[in-house]
Structure formats: structure tokens, C-alpha cells
Design a protein around this motif. Structure first.
Motif, PDB file in Angstrom:
ATOM      1  N   PRO A 129     -50.174  -2.300 -52.483  1.00 64.15           N
ATOM      2  CA  PRO A 129     -51.462  -1.795 -52.971  1.00 64.15           C
ATOM      3  C   PRO A 129     -51.685  -0.319 -52.660  1.00 64.15           C
ATOM      4  O   PRO A 129     -52.258   0.409 -53.482  1.00 64.15           O
ATOM      5  CB  PRO A 129     -52.474  -2.680 -52.237  1.00 64.15           C
ATOM      6  CG  PRO A 129     -51.738  -3.940 -51.958  1.00 64.15           C
ATOM      7  CD  PRO A 129     -50.330  -3.514 -51.661  1.00 64.15           C
ATOM      8  N   VAL A 132     -49.860   1.677 -55.218  1.00 66.72           N
ATOM      9  CA  VAL A 132     -50.590   1.714 -56.493  1.00 66.72           C
ATOM     10  C   VAL A 132     -51.687   2.774 -56.433  1.00 66.72           C
ATOM     11  O   VAL A 132     -51.871   3.552 -57.380  1.00 66.72           O
ATOM     12  CB  VAL A 132     -51.179   0.332 -56.822  1.00 66.72           C
ATOM     13  CG1 VAL A 132     -52.144   0.410 -58.012  1.00 66.72           C
ATOM     14  CG2 VAL A 132     -50.060  -0.654 -57.147  1.00 66.72           C
ATOM     15  N   ILE A 136     -51.987   6.024 -58.823  1.00 68.22           N
ATOM     16  CA  ILE A 136     -53.205   6.304 -59.595  1.00 68.22           C
ATOM     17  C   ILE A 136     -53.669   7.738 -59.344  1.00 68.22           C
ATOM     18  O   ILE A 136     -54.053   8.469 -60.276  1.00 68.22           O
ATOM     19  CB  ILE A 136     -54.320   5.301 -59.236  1.00 68.22           C
ATOM     20  CG1 ILE A 136     -53.981   3.907 -59.780  1.00 68.22           C
ATOM     21  CG2 ILE A 136     -55.662   5.770 -59.809  1.00 68.22           C
ATOM     22  CD1 ILE A 136     -54.941   2.828 -59.329  1.00 68.22           C
ATOM     23  N   SER A 160     -52.631  -9.951 -52.276  1.00 70.34           N
ATOM     24  CA  SER A 160     -52.927  -8.534 -52.515  1.00 70.34           C
ATOM     25  C   SER A 160     -51.904  -7.895 -53.444  1.00 70.34           C
ATOM     26  O   SER A 160     -52.229  -6.956 -54.187  1.00 70.34           O
ATOM     27  CB  SER A 160     -52.971  -7.774 -51.185  1.00 70.34           C
ATOM     28  OG  SER A 160     -51.789  -7.993 -50.435  1.00 70.34           O
ATOM     29  N   GLU A 163     -52.986  -8.550 -57.117  1.00 70.43           N
ATOM     30  CA  GLU A 163     -54.074  -7.661 -57.534  1.00 70.43           C
ATOM     31  C   GLU A 163     -53.514  -6.275 -57.853  1.00 70.43           C
ATOM     32  O   GLU A 163     -53.908  -5.642 -58.845  1.00 70.43           O
ATOM     33  CB  GLU A 163     -55.120  -7.570 -56.423  1.00 70.43           C
ATOM     34  CG  GLU A 163     -55.824  -8.874 -56.114  1.00 70.43           C
ATOM     35  CD  GLU A 163     -56.788  -8.738 -54.951  1.00 70.43           C
ATOM     36  OE1 GLU A 163     -57.480  -7.704 -54.857  1.00 70.43           O
ATOM     37  OE2 GLU A 163     -56.849  -9.670 -54.120  1.00 70.43           O
ATOM     38  N   ALA A 164     -52.608  -5.795 -56.988  1.00 70.04           N
ATOM     39  CA  ALA A 164     -51.996  -4.487 -57.216  1.00 70.04           C
ATOM     40  C   ALA A 164     -51.187  -4.479 -58.505  1.00 70.04           C
ATOM     41  O   ALA A 164     -51.237  -3.513 -59.288  1.00 70.04           O
ATOM     42  CB  ALA A 164     -51.107  -4.120 -56.024  1.00 70.04           C
ATOM     43  N   MET A 166     -51.595  -6.321 -61.141  1.00 69.01           N
ATOM     44  CA  MET A 166     -52.498  -6.376 -62.294  1.00 69.01           C
ATOM     45  C   MET A 166     -53.083  -4.994 -62.593  1.00 69.01           C
ATOM     46  O   MET A 166     -53.116  -4.561 -63.755  1.00 69.01           O
ATOM     47  CB  MET A 166     -53.616  -7.381 -62.016  1.00 69.01           C
ATOM     48  CG  MET A 166     -54.634  -7.538 -63.130  1.00 69.01           C
ATOM     49  SD  MET A 166     -55.756  -8.936 -62.862  1.00 69.01           S
ATOM     50  CE  MET A 166     -56.485  -8.502 -61.279  1.00 69.01           C
ATOM     51  N   VAL A 167     -53.520  -4.300 -61.556  1.00 64.05           N
ATOM     52  CA  VAL A 167     -54.106  -2.965 -61.750  1.00 64.05           C
ATOM     53  C   VAL A 167     -53.059  -1.990 -62.283  1.00 64.05           C
ATOM     54  O   VAL A 167     -53.326  -1.215 -63.213  1.00 64.05           O
ATOM     55  CB  VAL A 167     -54.702  -2.451 -60.424  1.00 64.05           C
ATOM     56  CG1 VAL A 167     -55.084  -0.980 -60.543  1.00 64.05           C
ATOM     57  CG2 VAL A 167     -55.917  -3.275 -60.041  1.00 64.05           C
ATOM     58  N   ALA A 168     -51.857  -2.024 -61.705  1.00 62.88           N
ATOM     59  CA  ALA A 168     -50.800  -1.096 -62.133  1.00 62.88           C
ATOM     60  C   ALA A 168     -50.420  -1.328 -63.585  1.00 62.88           C
ATOM     61  O   ALA A 168     -50.209  -0.366 -64.346  1.00 62.88           O
ATOM     62  CB  ALA A 168     -49.577  -1.259 -61.236  1.00 62.88           C
ATOM     63  N   HIS A 170     -52.348  -2.687 -65.917  1.00 62.10           N
ATOM     64  CA  HIS A 170     -53.487  -2.298 -66.744  1.00 62.10           C
ATOM     65  C   HIS A 170     -53.547  -0.790 -66.942  1.00 62.10           C
ATOM     66  O   HIS A 170     -53.814  -0.302 -68.050  1.00 62.10           O
ATOM     67  CB  HIS A 170     -54.778  -2.787 -66.093  1.00 62.10           C
ATOM     68  CG  HIS A 170     -56.020  -2.292 -66.765  1.00 62.10           C
ATOM     69  ND1 HIS A 170     -56.446  -2.774 -67.977  1.00 62.10           N
ATOM     70  CD2 HIS A 170     -56.916  -1.324 -66.400  1.00 62.10           C
ATOM     71  CE1 HIS A 170     -57.565  -2.143 -68.335  1.00 62.10           C
ATOM     72  NE2 HIS A 170     -57.857  -1.259 -67.403  1.00 62.10           N
ATOM     73  N   ARG A 171     -53.254  -0.042 -65.879  1.00 61.95           N
ATOM     74  CA  ARG A 171     -53.345   1.415 -65.946  1.00 61.95           C
ATOM     75  C   ARG A 171     -52.058   2.069 -66.452  1.00 61.95           C
ATOM     76  O   ARG A 171     -51.986   3.281 -66.576  1.00 61.95           O
ATOM     77  CB  ARG A 171     -53.701   1.990 -64.569  1.00 61.95           C
ATOM     78  CG  ARG A 171     -55.085   1.590 -64.067  1.00 61.95           C
ATOM     79  CD  ARG A 171     -55.426   2.359 -62.813  1.00 61.95           C
ATOM     80  NE  ARG A 171     -55.565   3.780 -63.111  1.00 61.95           N
ATOM     81  CZ  ARG A 171     -56.725   4.425 -63.240  1.00 61.95           C
ATOM     82  NH1 ARG A 171     -57.868   3.767 -63.095  1.00 61.95           N
ATOM     83  NH2 ARG A 171     -56.758   5.721 -63.491  1.00 61.95           N
TER      84      ARG A 171
END
Length: 274
Positions: A129, A132, A136, A160, A163-164, A166-168, A170-171
Motif C-alpha cells: 500500500p 501504491v 500515485i 490491505s 485494497e492497494a 484495486m486502487v492501483a 483503478h488509477r
């Protein structure tokens, strides 16, 4: 990279990986503490990164344009410290103090004590995380440097990480590369007997990652993949490895997750690591 340069890089990587294995095992033997099985499974990945891929300057470890590497499997400090010392971040004679009182070389890496450590790690599921977040920040700033992070496979059981991931995805963090040390063993048992991860490649693909499965002990394959230009999304490299790779009595043995060698085992290992 030309064929000649690639050949030279591969020779350097293989030679350095051997030095790192011998050095890390000596550190663990001297301290009678450590995680040599995971050190050895990650060793070829680390050697490839530090001596074939990463952009860094040990004389200026905080240089803004450096690539970032985060050692999320923070218990594998034997391998990590050997790589940092060989790369020139600190004197190699510091390695003899590994896990000794008042040493800078703790059982888990601490950026307050050692140059080249981007963030403190050890609690599993923490480093990915952070990586990530670092990626970002670079994306927002329009910076060209890349972020690499190495996790264990047992570590992937931590929520965790997902979640990381998924965010990576998405971005579309094209500047981020996750490497999973897939040795299939964690403390006490096989990963698939503890909390199954397969099909790991399909799971990351579903989160929008560019996924590759590679032999984690093949420097040529690792160099080609980790050194490749980023795509339009984050890259996940599942490196199939062997716990304790390089020493016959350690390979594939869960007991060497945090086993330490006696004098006879150390001498036998040194004869094999040539």
C-alpha cells in the motif's frame, strides 16, 4: 540495451546473486537469527533489480529522480542488506553487525538507520500500500521515475494488499511494478494449505493489472520483464521461486523460513554456493 550490454548485465547479476547468497547466509549464521529461506527465494529478483534495472545513486540516496524500491517482505533483510551494501549504500563491513545490539541492521529495515531504505517494513501487507501511495504521488507530479515493490506470497493473504491492488488498477498506475515472491511456503505451512491464493494471476488481471508469470531464478527472463517499458497499467510479476534456492538441504523446506544453520550446515552450504 545491446546484446553485449545485456550479456554483461546478466554476468554481473549472476555473480552478485551468488555473493549475496553467501553473504546473507554468513550473516544469519553469525547472528543465529534471520529468515534464510525467504532471503534465498528473493535473491535473484533483488540482484536483477539492483544490478540491472533500478535507477539509483548510492552517493545521493534521496535523489528526486531515483526509482523507488520497497521491500514489503521486510523479514528478508539478509538478502536486502546484502544488496544494499553491494550496491554501495553503506560499507560492507556493517553486514557483520547484523541483528547485533545497537546495529543499524535490524531484523526489519528502518529508513531512519540505513540509506536506501524507502520506508520501514515488517508488518506484512504494509509495504505494497505504501508503494501504491508513492506511485500515485509520482503520477500526480508527472514524474518519470518508477516504483517497484517486492512482497512475499503468504503476505498476499493480507487484505490491505487487495485494497492497494484495486486502487492501483483503478488509477492505471503504469509507473508501478509489483513482484510477488511465489515460493508457495510461509511460516509453518504451504500457502495453499493456509489460505489459498490461486489463481493469483487471474485475480490481479481482474483488478486491471498487466500480469506476467516468470521463473524467479532466471535473471535473463527477469531482466527482460522488469526492465521493459511500462504499459498503460500497473504491472504484476509473479516470480515462481524455491524457498532456500541454492542450498540442497534448504530448498523447498518450510523449516528454513526462519531456521538458522549450525556450523556443519553453514560449511556444507558454503561448499554448494560456488
Amino acid at each position: 540495451m545491446s546484446d553485449t550490454a545485456t550479456a554483461a548485465a546478466l554476468t554481473r547479476i549472476r555473480d552478485n546473486a551468488l555473493w549475496m547468497r553467501r553473504t546473507a547466509f554468513a550473516m544469519v549464521h553469525r547472528a543465529q537469527l534471520g529468515h534464510p529461506g525467504g532471503d534465498f527465494s528473493a535473491m535473484d529478483v533483488l540482484a536483477t533489480l539492483y544490478f540491472g534495472v533500478l535507477n539509483y545513486d548510492p552517493a545521493c540516496p534521496d535523489r528526486p529522480d531515483r526509482d523507488r524500491f520497497i521491500m514489503s517482505k521486510g523479514h528478508a533483510t539478509g538478502a536486502f542488506y546484502a544488496a544494499l551494501a553491494l550496491a554501495g549504500y553503506f560499507p560492507q563491513d556493517w553486514l557483520a553487525t547484523y541483528m547485533q545490539p545497537e546495529s543499524r541492521l535490524n531484523g526489519h529495515p528502518n529508513r531512519n538507520y540505513l540509506p536506501g531504505v524507502e520506508t520501514n517494513t515488517g508488518p506484512l501487507g504494509h509495504g505494497f500500500p505504501v508503494a501504491v501511495g508513492v506511485a500515485i504521488a509520482a503520477q500526480i507530479a508527472g514524474a518519470a521515475h518508477r516504483t517497484f515493490v517486492l512482497t512475499g506470497d503468504g503476505e498476499q493473504q493480507e487484505g490491505s494488499n487487495w485494497e492497494a491492488a484495486m486502487v492501483a488498477g483503478h488509477r492505471k498506475l503504469r509507473n508501478l511494478t509489483l513482484i510477488i515472491d511465489r515460493n508457495r511456503l510461509q511460516q509453518g505451512a504451504a500457502t495453499e494449505d493456509t489460505s489459498g491464493l490461486d489463481p493469483l494471476d487471474e485475480k490481479y488481471a481482474a483488478f486491471g493489472w498487466d500480469v506476467h508469470v516468470v521463473d524467479g531464478h532466471d535473471p535473463a527472463a527477469l531482466l527482460a520483464l522488469l526492465g521493459a517499458a511500462p504499459q498503460d497499467r500497473p504491472r504484476c510479476v509473479i516470480a515462481n521461486t524455491i524457498k532456500g534456492k541454492g542450498v540442497s538441504f534448504m530448498e523447498g523446506q518450510v523449516s528454513w523460513h526462519h531456521g538458522v544453520p549450525d556450523d556443519a550446515q553453514f560449511a556444507r552450504a558454503m561448499k554448494e554456493l560456488v
